[in-house]
Each structure stands twice: as structure tokens, then as C-alpha cells.
Design an enzyme around this catalytic site. Structure first.
Site, short mmCIF file in Angstrom:
data_model
loop_
_atom_site.label_atom_id
_atom_site.label_comp_id
_atom_site.label_asym_id
_atom_site.label_seq_id
_atom_site.Cartn_x
_atom_site.Cartn_y
_atom_site.Cartn_z
N LEU A 29 56.14 -5.47 8.89
CA LEU A 29 55.23 -6.03 7.88
C LEU A 29 55.66 -7.41 7.44
O LEU A 29 54.82 -8.28 7.17
CB LEU A 29 55.16 -5.10 6.67
N GLU A 30 56.95 -7.62 7.34
CA GLU A 30 57.46 -8.90 6.86
C GLU A 30 57.23 -10.03 7.86
O GLU A 30 56.85 -11.12 7.48
CB GLU A 30 58.95 -8.80 6.52
#
Length: 113
Positions: A29-30
Site C-alpha cells: 500500500l505504501e
């Protein structure tokens, strides 16, 4: 495919530090496991650490061109430490994950966790 060389090691590192191994997927996600990812606000690396919070856990020295945020394994250890710290402060993994991006004070100030 970018996760393949890192994810098994990251999961093991998280388990070794008593974190759920699944939390290593936060890197997806990052940064989508992009080692040199840089956000528009200056967060860097797989774990998207900002410079000031990153300095608590990593070596960052612009003058020496040293930035451990770009090291997948060193930044994974830092992410594990930050998530552990957040969990202690806010009490839940959900809160710790939320605090990863907004900071634990924002979470505890709202009294949500």
C-alpha cells in the site's frame, strides 16, 4: 513481482519482532514495493518514511548522501519498530496502522482507538 525478493524476509522480520507477518503487506500500500519510491511530500522508500520521523529509526544524512529509507531491509526493521511503538501507544493493530500515516498523537487525540 517487485515484492518477491523482499516479502518473505519482511514477514520473517516482523514475526521475529512479534508483529503479525501480514503487516509486511503494508509496503504494498505504501509503495508497491518500489525501493526508490518518493511521494510528493518527500516520503521515501518501500515504507514511505518522512525524513524527521525516519531519523528516529534510520540513518538519514543528506550531506553524506546517506538515506536508509531506501534500504528495503533497514526500513523494514524501522517500520516494525514504528508499528510496535504505535501499538503500545494506541493499543490496537488497527490504530497502529492508522497511526503509521497520521502519527499516534492524531489517533489518541481523537480518542478513537
Amino acid at each position: 513481482l517487485r515484492a518477491d525478493p523482499y516479502l518473505p524476509v519482511m514477514e520473517r522480520m516482523f514475526e521475529d519482532h512479534f508483529l503479525p507477518a501480514d503487516l509486511a503487506l503494508l509496503a504494498l500500500l505504501e509503495s508497491s514495493f518500489e525501493t526508490h519510491a518518493t511521494s510528493r511530500v518527500g516520503a521515501k522508500g518501500i515504507w514511505q518514511f518522512m525524513e524527521n520521523p525516519g531519523k528516529k529509526f534510520l540513518l538519514i544524512n543528506s550531506a553524506r548522501r546517506l538515506d536508509e529509507r531506501l534500504s528495503p531491509l533497514k526500513s523494514t526493521l524501522a517500520a516494525a519498530q514504528l508499528l510496535q511503538q504505535n501499538k503500545r501507544l494506541v493499543g490496537t493493530w488497527a490504530g497502529a496502522i492508522t497511526a503509521y500515516n497520521s502519527g499516534p498523537r492524531a489517533i489518541t487525540r481523537q480518542g478513537r482507538w
